[in-house]
Write an enzyme that holds these catalytic residues in place. Structure first.
Site, mmCIF file in Angstrom:
data_model
loop_
_atom_site.group_PDB
_atom_site.id
_atom_site.type_symbol
_atom_site.label_atom_id
_atom_site.label_comp_id
_atom_site.label_asym_id
_atom_site.label_seq_id
_atom_site.Cartn_x
_atom_site.Cartn_y
_atom_site.Cartn_z
ATOM 1 N N CYS A 143 13.741 20.348 -57.589
ATOM 2 C CA CYS A 143 13.879 21.266 -58.718
ATOM 3 C C CYS A 143 12.859 22.404 -58.732
ATOM 4 O O CYS A 143 13.032 23.377 -59.466
ATOM 5 C CB CYS A 143 13.780 20.485 -60.028
ATOM 6 S SG CYS A 143 15.087 19.250 -60.248
ATOM 7 N N HIS A 222 0.775 20.075 -54.540
ATOM 8 C CA HIS A 222 1.535 18.959 -53.975
ATOM 9 C C HIS A 222 0.671 17.698 -54.028
ATOM 10 O O HIS A 222 -0.424 17.675 -53.483
ATOM 11 C CB HIS A 222 1.922 19.264 -52.523
ATOM 12 C CG HIS A 222 3.116 18.510 -52.038
ATOM 13 N ND1 HIS A 222 3.197 17.130 -52.057
ATOM 14 C CD2 HIS A 222 4.303 18.940 -51.531
ATOM 15 C CE1 HIS A 222 4.361 16.748 -51.579
ATOM 16 N NE2 HIS A 222 5.056 17.823 -51.255
ATOM 17 N N HIS A 306 5.342 33.905 -73.298
ATOM 18 C CA HIS A 306 6.559 33.106 -73.183
ATOM 19 C C HIS A 306 6.363 31.992 -72.157
ATOM 20 O O HIS A 306 5.692 32.178 -71.139
ATOM 21 C CB HIS A 306 7.741 33.986 -72.767
ATOM 22 C CG HIS A 306 7.914 35.209 -73.603
ATOM 23 N ND1 HIS A 306 8.473 35.171 -74.861
ATOM 24 C CD2 HIS A 306 7.582 36.509 -73.371
ATOM 25 C CE1 HIS A 306 8.500 36.393 -75.367
ATOM 26 N NE2 HIS A 306 7.962 37.217 -74.491
ATOM 27 N N HIS A 310 10.893 24.165 -66.699
ATOM 28 C CA HIS A 310 12.078 23.585 -66.056
ATOM 29 C C HIS A 310 12.800 22.638 -67.014
ATOM 30 O O HIS A 310 12.198 21.693 -67.540
ATOM 31 C CB HIS A 310 11.662 22.821 -64.797
ATOM 32 C CG HIS A 310 12.748 21.988 -64.221
ATOM 33 N ND1 HIS A 310 13.947 22.520 -63.770
ATOM 34 C CD2 HIS A 310 12.849 20.641 -64.036
ATOM 35 C CE1 HIS A 310 14.715 21.547 -63.338
ATOM 36 N NE2 HIS A 310 14.081 20.401 -63.486
ATOM 37 N N HIS A 339 20.780 22.127 -73.112
ATOM 38 C CA HIS A 339 21.939 21.793 -73.928
ATOM 39 C C HIS A 339 23.202 22.485 -73.423
ATOM 40 O O HIS A 339 24.270 21.866 -73.328
ATOM 41 C CB HIS A 339 21.683 22.200 -75.379
ATOM 42 C CG HIS A 339 22.782 21.832 -76.328
ATOM 43 N ND1 HIS A 339 23.831 22.683 -76.623
ATOM 44 C CD2 HIS A 339 23.012 20.698 -77.036
ATOM 45 C CE1 HIS A 339 24.637 22.092 -77.481
ATOM 46 N NE2 HIS A 339 24.174 20.896 -77.748
ATOM 47 N N ASN A 343 20.657 20.193 -66.480
ATOM 48 C CA ASN A 343 19.622 20.367 -65.459
ATOM 49 C C ASN A 343 20.301 20.895 -64.192
ATOM 50 O O ASN A 343 20.959 20.153 -63.483
ATOM 51 C CB ASN A 343 18.923 19.034 -65.187
ATOM 52 C CG ASN A 343 17.813 19.146 -64.146
ATOM 53 O OD1 ASN A 343 17.688 20.151 -63.451
ATOM 54 N ND2 ASN A 343 17.015 18.104 -64.027
#
Length: 425
Positions: A143, A222, A306, A310, A339, A343
């Site tokens: 992702c 990572h 802002h 994710h 919504h 995802n």
């Protein structure tokens, strides 16, 4: 002065046709035709669907809609990918007036498919791109792949001046729909939905006036050296040989560790000096007096207007909100993207950004913090500066007026399938 700026000229998100929506009726049929499930799995899925924050208008792969998910094939996979990739690129080139032959760098991030020729090769063949184009195919990045791609392009831009780059992010769901009964592996079926996005980036200073965003900072972290973090999100086979994503209970811990490590590097770059000094003084007295107050934490809003997080799931959004001290206004774009579109993996951030734009939140000079998490385990964050007032509704055009919704719980499932909770076997 030698540093080359990285600008986004435009981006285009994918929106599937209405006949690919996974509403309550379609999801119910999908669950009931899985013969591996029993009443206990039904109860779990009902509870998870209601609380997931997923609405009635998200999109699923075609083979799942028509009921052939038990026997996925390569044709279905390519039809899905081609529709997303070529659809967004066609719109992107038409919107910007940039010819595919002008593209110098191509980066594709689709984690769950490997083909020969590769997906980038399909793009080059379709649009007849130049023979000297720099091509990168990022697979298995999960992702957070989109921010990784942007960071890669930014580094390439430091060597290749006056260039265009295209980043394509999506996910292949058709061959990866889980058909077993393991709870931790059923959750991705609830959360992941069809989506994708294509970006046009440049470092040409002559196009600064056309750019919508400028990359200010990018930090990649990572934590895969930690065994628990590495195994928190993996693609495996269950005992019956059904392949799917396995999410462990250590996932929140891995995410928290990765975010903390990333922000330790990013925060000094993005917050003003006065906030860093204030935090240092408050931290000193807090440690000395061994007391803590709400004002003792960093105020991220002193340098960021802002927050583009994710949309991985309700629990992820809630956790990030608490950790970063964000209110519901800050989290609204991420909740509403989850919504409406679910995802959508690496493309999810751009649906969140598009919501902000559709709501006319983004003004010239505003700064946006993008936070992405991915398997491995990775946290990749970046800060964008808005170059002009933005108001393109993009994929939200036909529904932005009804958002935000007051409640993201999907009560339609509870109303239609309440009999499941009353069943004993």
């Amino acid at each position: 002065m030698r540093t080359q700026s990285c600008y986004i000229v435009a981006y285009e998100c994918y929106k599937a046709p209405d006949d690919m929506k996974l509403d309550t009726e379609t999801c119910g049929e999908l669950i009931l035709r899985n013969k591996n499930l029993g009443i206990e799995q039904y109860k779990f899925l009902l509870q998870a669907m209601v609380k997931a924050g997923i609405g009635e208008e998200t999109y699923g792969p075609r083979n799942v809609i028509v009921g052939t998910e038990e026997s996925p094939n390569l044709t279905d996979t390519f039809l899905e990918i081609d529709d997303i990739v070529f659809g967004t690129l066609d719109n992107l080139f038409a919107k910007t007036g940039v010819s595919p032959s002008e593209i110098d760098v191509l980066v594709v991030t689709i984690s769950m498919i490997t083909s020969a020729p590769s997906i980038p090769a399909r793009i080059i063949n379709r649009y007849k791109m130049r023979g000297d184009i720099k091509v990168f195919n990022l697979s298995g990045m999960g992702c957070s792949a989109s921010v990784i791609a942007v960071d890669l392009v930014n580094h390439i831009f430091q060597t290749y001046k006056n260039s265009y780059a295209v980043v394509v992010s999506s996910e292949s769901l058709s061959p990866n729909w889980y058909r077993g009964k393991e709870r931790s592996m059923m959750l991705p079926n609830i959360l992941f939905r069809l989506g994708g996005c294509s970006l046009l980036l440049t470092n040409k200073s002559s196009l600064k006036h056309r750019a919508i965003l400028k990359l200010n900072h990018s930090v990649r972290t990572h934590v895969g050296s930690n065994d628990e973090a590495y195994g928190s999100c993996t693609r495996i086979e269950d005992e019956q040989g059904n392949c799917g994503f396995f999410l462990t209970k250590g996932l929140p811990k891995a995410a928290s560790k990765a975010v903390v490590m990333n922000l330790r590097v990013l925060v000094p770059k993005m917050l003003p000096l006065r906030e860093l000094i204030r935090y240092s003084i408050v931290s000193y007295w807090r440690n000395k007096s061994k007391t803590s107050t709400p004002e003792s934490g960093l105020n991220l809003k002193s340098g960021i207007e802002h927050f583009c997080i994710h949309p991985g799931g309700r629990a992820v959004i809630d956790g990030m909100g608490r950790s970063l001290g964000l209110n519901e206004y800050d989290l609204e774009p991420t909740r509403m993207a989850l919504h409406r579109f679910g995802n959508t993996s690496a493309a999810g951030l751009w649906y969140v950004l598009s919501y902000m734009e559709a709501k006319k939140r983004l003004k010239k000079g505003d700064r946006i913090l993008m936070i992405s998490l991915g398997a491995g385990f990775k946290c990749n964050n970046c800060v964008w500066e808005v170059m002009k007032n933005l108001d393109d509704a993009n994929v939200w055009e036909d529904c932005i007026a009804k958002y935000p919704v007051k409640c993201t719980a999907n009560t339609s499932f509870l109303e239609k399938y309440s009999w499941i909770n009353e069943s004993s076997n």
